[in-house]
Design a protein around this motif. Structure first.
Motif, PDB file in Angstrom:
ATOM      1  N   TYR A   1     -15.861 -65.059 -60.244  1.00  0.00           N
ATOM      2  CA  TYR A   1     -16.867 -64.254 -59.546  1.00  0.00           C
ATOM      3  C   TYR A   1     -18.125 -64.062 -60.374  1.00  0.00           C
ATOM      4  O   TYR A   1     -19.112 -63.492 -59.886  1.00  0.00           O
ATOM      5  N   ASP A   2     -18.104 -64.570 -61.624  1.00  0.00           N
ATOM      6  CA  ASP A   2     -19.291 -64.478 -62.470  1.00  0.00           C
ATOM      7  C   ASP A   2     -20.152 -65.739 -62.409  1.00  0.00           C
ATOM      8  O   ASP A   2     -21.200 -65.801 -63.051  1.00  0.00           O
ATOM      9  N   ILE A   3     -19.730 -66.765 -61.665  1.00  0.00           N
ATOM     10  CA  ILE A   3     -20.548 -67.981 -61.576  1.00  0.00           C
ATOM     11  C   ILE A   3     -21.758 -67.707 -60.685  1.00  0.00           C
ATOM     12  O   ILE A   3     -21.763 -66.769 -59.882  1.00  0.00           O
ATOM     13  N   ASP A   4     -22.769 -68.540 -60.806  1.00  0.00           N
ATOM     14  CA  ASP A   4     -24.031 -68.288 -60.090  1.00  0.00           C
ATOM     15  C   ASP A   4     -23.844 -68.210 -58.582  1.00  0.00           C
ATOM     16  O   ASP A   4     -24.468 -67.386 -57.901  1.00  0.00           O
ATOM     17  N   LEU A   5     -22.976 -69.065 -58.028  1.00  0.00           N
ATOM     18  CA  LEU A   5     -22.772 -69.127 -56.587  1.00  0.00           C
ATOM     19  C   LEU A   5     -22.271 -67.802 -56.031  1.00  0.00           C
ATOM     20  O   LEU A   5     -22.674 -67.372 -54.948  1.00  0.00           O
ATOM     21  N   MET A   6     -21.378 -67.156 -56.786  1.00  0.00           N
ATOM     22  CA  MET A   6     -20.806 -65.882 -56.350  1.00  0.00           C
ATOM     23  C   MET A   6     -21.702 -64.709 -56.764  1.00  0.00           C
ATOM     24  O   MET A   6     -21.871 -63.745 -56.021  1.00  0.00           O
ATOM     25  N   ARG A   7     -22.256 -64.829 -57.965  1.00  0.00           N
ATOM     26  CA  ARG A   7     -23.031 -63.711 -58.513  1.00  0.00           C
ATOM     27  C   ARG A   7     -24.263 -63.418 -57.670  1.00  0.00           C
ATOM     28  O   ARG A   7     -24.666 -62.257 -57.516  1.00  0.00           O
ATOM     29  N   ALA A   8     -24.871 -64.448 -57.102  1.00  0.00           N
ATOM     30  CA  ALA A   8     -26.061 -64.235 -56.281  1.00  0.00           C
ATOM     31  C   ALA A   8     -25.744 -63.340 -55.092  1.00  0.00           C
ATOM     32  O   ALA A   8     -26.541 -62.461 -54.726  1.00  0.00           O
ATOM     33  N   ILE A   9     -24.584 -63.533 -54.492  1.00  0.00           N
ATOM     34  CA  ILE A   9     -24.210 -62.710 -53.343  1.00  0.00           C
ATOM     35  C   ILE A   9     -23.801 -61.317 -53.808  1.00  0.00           C
ATOM     36  O   ILE A   9     -24.133 -60.308 -53.167  1.00  0.00           O
ATOM     37  N   ILE A  10     -23.083 -61.242 -54.933  1.00  0.00           N
ATOM     38  CA  ILE A  10     -22.712 -59.933 -55.482  1.00  0.00           C
ATOM     39  C   ILE A  10     -23.960 -59.101 -55.770  1.00  0.00           C
ATOM     40  O   ILE A  10     -24.013 -57.897 -55.469  1.00  0.00           O
ATOM     41  N   GLU A  11     -24.983 -59.726 -56.340  1.00  0.00           N
ATOM     42  CA  GLU A  11     -26.238 -59.009 -56.619  1.00  0.00           C
ATOM     43  C   GLU A  11     -26.898 -58.558 -55.317  1.00  0.00           C
ATOM     44  O   GLU A  11     -27.489 -57.472 -55.256  1.00  0.00           O
ATOM     45  N   ALA A  12     -26.787 -59.372 -54.261  1.00  0.00           N
ATOM     46  CA  ALA A  12     -27.354 -58.974 -52.979  1.00  0.00           C
ATOM     47  C   ALA A  12     -26.624 -57.760 -52.430  1.00  0.00           C
ATOM     48  O   ALA A  12     -27.240 -56.852 -51.855  1.00  0.00           O
ATOM     49  N   VAL A  13     -25.300 -57.714 -52.600  1.00  0.00           N
ATOM     50  CA  VAL A  13     -24.516 -56.547 -52.179  1.00  0.00           C
ATOM     51  C   VAL A  13     -24.984 -55.312 -52.951  1.00  0.00           C
ATOM     52  O   VAL A  13     -25.191 -54.237 -52.383  1.00  0.00           O
ATOM     53  N   ALA A  14     -25.163 -55.485 -54.261  1.00  0.00           N
ATOM     54  CA  ALA A  14     -25.601 -54.365 -55.094  1.00  0.00           C
ATOM     55  C   ALA A  14     -26.975 -53.866 -54.675  1.00  0.00           C
ATOM     56  O   ALA A  14     -27.231 -52.649 -54.632  1.00  0.00           O
TER      57      ALA A  14
END
Length: 882
Positions: A245-258
């Motif tokens: 979940y720390d890779i760029d593909l996942m992190r970009a969406i996690i940051e959007a959630v945040a």
């Protein structure tokens, strides 16, 4: 740092340079394996290639396959968000050899990719082999130069792959990456193998044998290769991350959630960010591949995934629907490679928004009920199954969502009680149905639905797939099998065949089995809303419940049905624009050969109005705009301007189909938006051409147009043009002059007809007039004439003329044409009190085998089948005058 998109591209490019065909990912709903709920590995789309049932024009392939593990045997749903590497959706990179290269080249390609292309240090890699596979062990030493301690023999099934109890199988070899001694864990096969230090990144399957039966294994004549490397895992390694979940593909969406929630993505609620990110990907790709939320099958699994994510959004404090606002971020990350994600963006957005909006209205109440029910339970107390069922039935909480909520409290659910409550509800539903007035013969469908469930339909995206025979009905009763020549109904667990509804006729095609049975489908119907019945005849072989089917829709016929259904939408809007907003659909029949459309309108359309409708529809066809489908509630759809179709029953969710160009005068709305569950063209240009063949009345205030599209319309117009050219040639004029020439000829004909009519009356009247040959019958003058070939329409005017010549008396005229007779009797005014023309004409008609006549006392007319008895008719009238 290489992005996940770069890593995927490098993988595919590497194998393309090494002679592999880069094959697009297959859909998440398997078309060739009815035993799978979702595609869960890269080899699924090649299953029939490996078994020899299918042949392709390449022997090497590479893919980045979309996979979902959230239902059935492979279900990682409850672990998602709480571990480093569990996902419901993931990408599987893979290379495949179909009887081409084998172990040596597979190992060489893998080692070259990971060490040279990806640049992983060799001292961080180790491999496993099946304990009995000395060949693979030797090849790893030869190719990679690995020492014996870096090649671990595994004696268990972990390193021996099988497709099933029978079929292709073979040893595996896995590549592991060592994250270092700072992380607890040991190498595979050790006591600490469950730790996170050594992570499997790639599995090479050497498909070497065929399992005939347990204990009986033979060597395949053409061994094959099947590999799988999780994109998220290899990206984590290459990006120096330990958590996927720390890779760029996942992190970009996690940051959007945040950004949308204002909650720290790395704080105490990090798990919720991960759940939302993973489930957004799974939900979006499933929707893009044609799965929509429902309470059955794949749709129910999707709903579970969506609602689990939505509950975690609620935990993050989201007051308004959140998931649909994340779609642009996902499409931005993955839409470049997976074009279907970009194409379906509107449908994904609307579906997520609809589902979350509906769920939010009940989530708070459901959570309140759950809190009340658990308040008095001991710390580890089990929740009542009936309460869990109420949460599902009333508040839309899937069971696993309730279990997920209770998980944080250390509680469980009485699942047996839940199942009991579910069974009771089904029994009540059946009892209600039995008293609803349905025909008793229909009970067979309710019994089957209760036993086998709904049919999964994925015919919006495909016209061929595999399915398993769930039931067979013959002569109104379920049977286990049918034989060649039997008429029957076949029901499968899933189907690409569209069942008749919404005016669209059901699909036709064939169902085949591997051992040669062929069932010809002549029609497809739907029962109880979502059970598809394939109606037809078993042409060859035998068929039984449990057989695997290759299901092939008649694609040419479906293409015509799509065009004719889509054009009903375009025509509906055109009729409203030309005739007025009062026009509403009153029914339709969408066939493969033609389309008819009934609509409310008080009078016949003029030719100019018909041509206006044709011009508008064909203009939209030429624009070749995309046809867009979304999911909404009926109320929301209608508020958004969608038209509801006549006679259609709508549930809580509807498909909204939009087509045509955007129009500024309508605030950006597209040309046509309607609620519709039918199959449609992908672009309006696929319709080709539209032509109205006829227009007429079908009931008071209801008109009907019959129309053709595509090749059928072209053929019709071509035939019409051919007739015009033939007529022009016959009249020796140009086609442009044909109308004037025909008008002129018609006028000439009418003139000649008038002249002929006048001459006929003169000839029939005779030179001496009626009095010259009149008889005296009992003091009454009587004149009669039998006329061959005279138009019956001329008899009355001629009778009036002869009456005038006679002065006082009775006239009888009989015209004989093609053996049949028409008779007119005229009585002068001074004799109508003595003789009734109606009675006299009936006497004459009956003498020729007729049954009377009608008119006035001074003039009456009748007919008879036997003109050869005309003289007898004259005699009968003479007798009546005496």
């Amino acid at each position: 740092m290489a992005s996940a998109n770069d890593i995927r591209a490098k993988f595919l490019d590497f194998f393309a340079k090494n002679g592999h065909e880069v094959v697009d990912s297959s859909p998440l709903v398997p078309r060739n394996d009815p035993t799978l709920m979702f595609t869960n590995a890269g080899m699924v789309q090649f299953k029939n290639v490996f078994t020899g049932q299918e042949h392709r024009d390449y022997s090497r392939a590479a893919t980045s396959q979309k996979c979902v593990r959230a239902g059935g045997k492979h279900n990682d749903l409850e672990n998602v968000g709480y571990t480093a590497r569990h996902h419901t959706f993931f990408e599987m990179l893979g290379n495949f050899s179909f009887g081409d290269y084998f172990k040596e080249q597979a190992i060489d390609l893998a080692w070259t990719l990971v060490t040279k292309e990806y640049g992983l240090p060799k001292d961080k890699l180790l491999v496993t082999v099946y304990s009995e596979d000395d060949e693979a062990h030797g090849l790893w030493k030869k190719i990679a130069g690995l020492s014996d301690d870096k090649i671990i023999r595994i004696p268990t099934s972990d390193n021996f792959w099988q497709m099933g109890d029978t079929g292709p199988c073979g040893p595996c070899s896995e590549i592991f990456f060592d994250h270092g001694d700072k992380i607890w864990g040991g190498p595979p096969g050790s006591a600490e193998e469950d730790g996170d230090r050594f992570i499997e990144i790639w599995n090479l399957v050497f498909m070497q044998f065929e399992q005939i039966e347990p204990g009986n294994r033979v060597t395949l004549p053409k061994p094959s290769i099947d590999t799988g490397m999780g994109l998220e895992r290899i990206a984590a390694v290459l990006q120096g991350k330990h958590n996927n979940y720390d890779i760029d593909l996942m992190r970009a969406i996690i940051e959007a959630v945040a950004d949308l929630t204002g909650v720290d993505p790395d704080g105490p609620q990090a798990a919720s960010h991960k759940v939302i990110t993973d489930h957004l990907r799974a939900s979006s790709f499933l929707i893009a591949d044609g799965v929509l939320p429902s309470n059955e099958g794949r749709g129910y699994v999707l709903r579970r995934i969506m609602r689990r994510a939505m509950r975690h959004a609620h935990m993050l404090g989201a007051k308004d629907p959140l998931m649909h606002r994340l779609v642009p971020s996902l499409v931005g990350q993955m839409g470049g490679h997976f074009e279907e994600l970009r194409r379906a963006e509107a449908l994904i957005t609307e579906t997520l928004k609809l589902e979350e909006s509906r769920f939010q209205t009940t989530l708070d109440r459901g959570l309140k009920l759950l809190d009340e029910e658990t308040a008095d339970l001991p710390e580890d107390g089990e929740l009542s199954g009936r309460v869990a069922f109420t949460l599902y039935d009333t508040y839309g909480f899937p069971l696993d969502l309730t279990k997920d909520i209770l998980r944080g409290q250390g509680r469980t659910v009485d699942e047996a009680g839940y199942d009991e409550a579910m069974a009771e509800q089904k029994a009540k539903a059946r009892k209600a149905w039995a008293g609803s007035g349905e025909a008793a013969t229909e009970s067979v469908w309710f019994d089957l639905k209760d036993e086998i469930g709904a049919t999964e339909f994925f015919g919006y995206e495909t016209e061929k797939a595999e399915g398993v025979v769930s039931a067979i009905v013959k002569d109104g009763k379920p049977v286990k099998s049918i034989a060649q020549g039997d008429d029957a109904i076949v029901i499968a667990n899933q189907t690409p065949f569209y069942g008749e509804s919404g005016g669209q006729m059901g699909d036709q095609g064939v169902l085949k089995t591997a051992d040669g049975a062929v069932f010809t489908v002549t029609d497809t119907q739907k029962k109880l809303g979502d059970m598809h019945l394939h109606i037809g005849k078993l042409s060859t072989g035998a068929l039984k419940v449990g057989d695997v089917l290759e299901m092939l829709v008649d694609g040419e016929r479906r293409t015509k049905l799509r065009a004719n259904h889509s054009v009903t939408h375009l025509a509906h809007e055109a009729l409203r624009r030309v005739l007025g907003d009062h026009v509403t659909q009153k029914g339709s029949q969408v066939g493969a050969d033609a389309m008819r459309f009934d609509f409310a309108h008080p009078k016949a359309m003029t030719q100019d109005e018909i041509e206006q409708v044709e011009r508008i529809v064909n203009a939209q066809i030429r624009m070749n705009e995309a046809v867009d489908t979304r999911l909404m509630t009926p109320d929301e759809a209608i508020k958004a301007g969608a038209l509801a179709l006549f006679g259609e029953k709508y549930g809580e969710e509807v498909r909204v189909v939009s087509m045509g160009g955007y129009e500024a005068e309508k605030a950006g709305h597209v040309y046509s938006t309607e609620l519709c569950g039918g199959t449609h063209v992908r672009r309006t240009g696929d319709i080709g051409l539209f032509h109205i063949v006829s227009e007429g009345a079908v009931a008071a205030g209801v008109r009907r147009i019959e129309c053709l599209t595509g090749q059928a319309a072209f053929d019709y117009l071509a035939a019409q043009e051919s007739r015009v050219r033939a007529a022009s040639a016959a009249l020796k004029v140009n086609p442009s002059e044909l109308t004037d020439r025909v008008t002129s000829l018609m006028e000439e004909r009418r003139k000649l007809e008038r002249e002929v009519s006048e001459l006929t009356r003169k000839l029939a009247a005779g030179g001496g007039g009626a009095g010259a040959d009149a008889k005296d019958i009992a003091g009454t003058k009587f004149a009669s004439r039998i006329l061959d070939g005279v138009n019956p329409k001329e008899l009355k005017p001629l009778a009036d003329q002869l009456k005038s010549q006679l002065g006082s008396g009775v006239i009888a005229l009989i015209a004989v044409n093609d053996g049949k007779a028409s008779i007119v009797v005229g009585v002068t005014d001074d004799l109508t009190s003595k003789f009734d023309a109606v009675q006299l004409v009936r006497a004459g008609s009956e003498a020729m085998g007729g049954k009377g006549g009608g008119g006035r006392p001074d003039m009456a007319q009748g007919g008879a089948p036997d003109g050869s008895q005309a003289a007898s008719a004259v005699g009968a009238i003479e007798a009546a005058l005496r």
